[in-house]
Design a protein around this motif. Structure first.
Motif, PDB file in Angstrom:
ATOM      1  N   THR A 173       0.840  -1.168   0.155  1.00 36.20           N
ATOM      2  CA  THR A 173       0.252   0.013   0.057  1.00 36.20           C
ATOM      3  C   THR A 173       0.728   1.299  -0.034  1.00 36.20           C
ATOM      4  O   THR A 173       2.143   1.162   0.306  1.00 36.20           O
ATOM      5  CB  THR A 173      -0.907  -0.055   1.186  1.00 36.20           C
ATOM      6  OG1 THR A 173      -0.036   0.284   2.536  1.00 36.20           O
ATOM      7  CG2 THR A 173      -1.685  -1.377   1.345  1.00 36.20           C
ATOM      8  N   PRO A 174       0.439   2.320  -0.393  1.00 30.51           N
ATOM      9  CA  PRO A 174       1.110   3.540  -0.359  1.00 30.51           C
ATOM     10  C   PRO A 174       1.537   3.924   1.210  1.00 30.51           C
ATOM     11  O   PRO A 174       2.719   4.252   1.250  1.00 30.51           O
ATOM     12  CB  PRO A 174       0.056   4.781  -0.877  1.00 30.51           C
ATOM     13  CG  PRO A 174      -0.936   3.829  -1.551  1.00 30.51           C
ATOM     14  CD  PRO A 174      -1.095   2.626  -0.899  1.00 30.51           C
ATOM     15  N   ALA A 175       0.698   3.661   1.854  1.00 30.04           N
ATOM     16  CA  ALA A 175       1.169   3.781   3.621  1.00 30.04           C
ATOM     17  C   ALA A 175       2.302   2.767   3.719  1.00 30.04           C
ATOM     18  O   ALA A 175       3.350   3.547   4.574  1.00 30.04           O
ATOM     19  CB  ALA A 175       0.117   3.518   4.547  1.00 30.04           C
ATOM     20  N   GLU A 176       2.427   1.792   3.591  1.00 29.85           N
ATOM     21  CA  GLU A 176       3.597   0.746   3.762  1.00 29.85           C
ATOM     22  C   GLU A 176       4.808   1.412   3.301  1.00 29.85           C
ATOM     23  O   GLU A 176       5.775   1.670   3.845  1.00 29.85           O
ATOM     24  CB  GLU A 176       3.209  -0.537   3.485  1.00 29.85           C
ATOM     25  CG  GLU A 176       2.142  -1.211   4.074  1.00 29.85           C
ATOM     26  CD  GLU A 176       2.010  -2.598   3.723  1.00 29.85           C
ATOM     27  OE1 GLU A 176       2.738  -3.049   2.799  1.00 29.85           O
ATOM     28  OE2 GLU A 176       1.002  -3.283   4.400  1.00 29.85           O
ATOM     29  N   LEU A 177       4.809   2.031   1.801  1.00 26.35           N
ATOM     30  CA  LEU A 177       5.983   2.541   1.174  1.00 26.35           C
ATOM     31  C   LEU A 177       6.323   3.693   1.824  1.00 26.35           C
ATOM     32  O   LEU A 177       7.586   3.784   2.044  1.00 26.35           O
ATOM     33  CB  LEU A 177       5.402   2.626  -0.314  1.00 26.35           C
ATOM     34  CG  LEU A 177       6.793   3.056  -1.014  1.00 26.35           C
ATOM     35  CD1 LEU A 177       7.963   2.072  -0.991  1.00 26.35           C
ATOM     36  CD2 LEU A 177       6.656   3.361  -2.736  1.00 26.35           C
ATOM     37  N   LEU A 178       5.472   4.648   2.138  1.00 27.54           N
ATOM     38  CA  LEU A 178       5.823   5.935   2.757  1.00 27.54           C
ATOM     39  C   LEU A 178       6.620   5.558   4.138  1.00 27.54           C
ATOM     40  O   LEU A 178       7.611   6.418   4.373  1.00 27.54           O
ATOM     41  CB  LEU A 178       4.887   6.775   2.932  1.00 27.54           C
ATOM     42  CG  LEU A 178       4.605   7.853   1.837  1.00 27.54           C
ATOM     43  CD1 LEU A 178       4.329   7.163   0.713  1.00 27.54           C
ATOM     44  CD2 LEU A 178       3.554   9.058   2.085  1.00 27.54           C
ATOM     45  N   ASP A 179       5.954   4.725   4.909  1.00 29.39           N
ATOM     46  CA  ASP A 179       6.463   4.470   6.176  1.00 29.39           C
ATOM     47  C   ASP A 179       7.904   3.686   5.898  1.00 29.39           C
ATOM     48  O   ASP A 179       8.813   3.804   6.682  1.00 29.39           O
ATOM     49  CB  ASP A 179       5.492   3.420   7.018  1.00 29.39           C
ATOM     50  CG  ASP A 179       4.482   3.994   7.317  1.00 29.39           C
ATOM     51  OD1 ASP A 179       4.438   5.218   7.596  1.00 29.39           O
ATOM     52  OD2 ASP A 179       3.298   3.262   7.843  1.00 29.39           O
ATOM     53  N   LEU A 180       7.932   2.776   5.131  1.00 28.11           N
ATOM     54  CA  LEU A 180       9.248   2.104   4.713  1.00 28.11           C
ATOM     55  C   LEU A 180      10.437   3.210   4.636  1.00 28.11           C
ATOM     56  O   LEU A 180      11.513   2.988   5.020  1.00 28.11           O
ATOM     57  CB  LEU A 180       9.095   1.050   3.805  1.00 28.11           C
ATOM     58  CG  LEU A 180      10.393   0.484   3.207  1.00 28.11           C
ATOM     59  CD1 LEU A 180      10.840  -0.697   4.394  1.00 28.11           C
ATOM     60  CD2 LEU A 180      10.340  -0.253   1.897  1.00 28.11           C
ATOM     61  N   VAL A 181      10.210   3.970   3.598  1.00 27.65           N
ATOM     62  CA  VAL A 181      11.177   4.805   3.225  1.00 27.65           C
ATOM     63  C   VAL A 181      11.296   5.919   4.111  1.00 27.65           C
ATOM     64  O   VAL A 181      12.634   6.198   4.481  1.00 27.65           O
ATOM     65  CB  VAL A 181      10.613   5.547   1.866  1.00 27.65           C
ATOM     66  CG1 VAL A 181      11.593   6.472   1.408  1.00 27.65           C
ATOM     67  CG2 VAL A 181      10.603   4.676   0.466  1.00 27.65           C
ATOM     68  N   ASN A 182      10.453   6.514   4.762  1.00 27.17           N
ATOM     69  CA  ASN A 182      10.654   7.624   5.653  1.00 27.17           C
ATOM     70  C   ASN A 182      11.285   7.100   7.095  1.00 27.17           C
ATOM     71  O   ASN A 182      12.177   7.691   7.645  1.00 27.17           O
ATOM     72  CB  ASN A 182       9.514   8.339   5.886  1.00 27.17           C
ATOM     73  CG  ASN A 182       9.092   9.174   4.762  1.00 27.17           C
ATOM     74  OD1 ASN A 182       9.742   9.574   3.996  1.00 27.17           O
ATOM     75  ND2 ASN A 182       7.883   9.297   4.594  1.00 27.17           N
ATOM     76  N   SER A 183      11.154   5.968   7.472  1.00 22.11           N
ATOM     77  CA  SER A 183      11.670   5.176   8.631  1.00 22.11           C
ATOM     78  C   SER A 183      13.085   4.879   8.226  1.00 22.11           C
ATOM     79  O   SER A 183      13.951   5.364   9.185  1.00 22.11           O
ATOM     80  CB  SER A 183      10.925   3.958   8.890  1.00 22.11           C
ATOM     81  OG  SER A 183       9.798   4.205   9.438  1.00 22.11           O
ATOM     82  N   ALA A 184      13.375   4.480   7.385  1.00 23.46           N
ATOM     83  CA  ALA A 184      14.761   4.388   6.729  1.00 23.46           C
ATOM     84  C   ALA A 184      15.562   5.659   6.807  1.00 23.46           C
ATOM     85  O   ALA A 184      16.722   5.634   7.270  1.00 23.46           O
ATOM     86  CB  ALA A 184      14.915   3.621   5.519  1.00 23.46           C
ATOM     87  N   LEU A 185      14.946   6.527   6.096  1.00 24.70           N
ATOM     88  CA  LEU A 185      15.555   8.045   6.216  1.00 24.70           C
ATOM     89  C   LEU A 185      15.852   8.367   7.645  1.00 24.70           C
ATOM     90  O   LEU A 185      16.738   9.176   7.807  1.00 24.70           O
ATOM     91  CB  LEU A 185      14.840   8.916   5.146  1.00 24.70           C
ATOM     92  CG  LEU A 185      14.844   8.595   3.857  1.00 24.70           C
ATOM     93  CD1 LEU A 185      13.749   9.441   3.133  1.00 24.70           C
ATOM     94  CD2 LEU A 185      15.845   8.794   3.283  1.00 24.70           C
TER      95      LEU A 185
END
Length: 83
Positions: free
Chosen positions: A67-79
């Motif tokens: 989902t979009p939320a999962e992708l944003l969470d993954l990317v932003n958490s990694a950053l």
């Protein structure tokens, strides 16, 4: 682009990487809807991941995101973790 991934940037990446036109407000109002509902398949998601990896200089395991939320969470958490 900012130093965090936003719904607007994701919508833009969907357009440039997969040719999928989706309004950012649609993504934001349905963040837990599967990418398939927006017309994005796994190859399109890999294209987005490639652009994100180039942009941020670190691997993005986008294939795990549904989902979009999962992708944003993954990317932003990694950053955040890398900051």
């Amino acid at each position: 682009m900012s130093d965090r991934l936003t719904f607007g940037e994701l919508a833009s990446l969907m357009q440039t990487s997969a040719g999928i036109t989706v309004d950012a407000t649609e993504l934001e109002s349905h963040p837990d809807s599967p990418f398939a509902e927006f017309g994005l398949d796994s190859l399109g998601l890999l294209g987005i991941a490639e652009k994100l990896e180039h942009r941020f200089g670190q691997p993005v395991e986008a294939e795990t995101c549904k989902t979009p939320a999962e992708l944003l969470d993954l990317v932003n958490s990694a950053l955040t973790a890398g900051a």
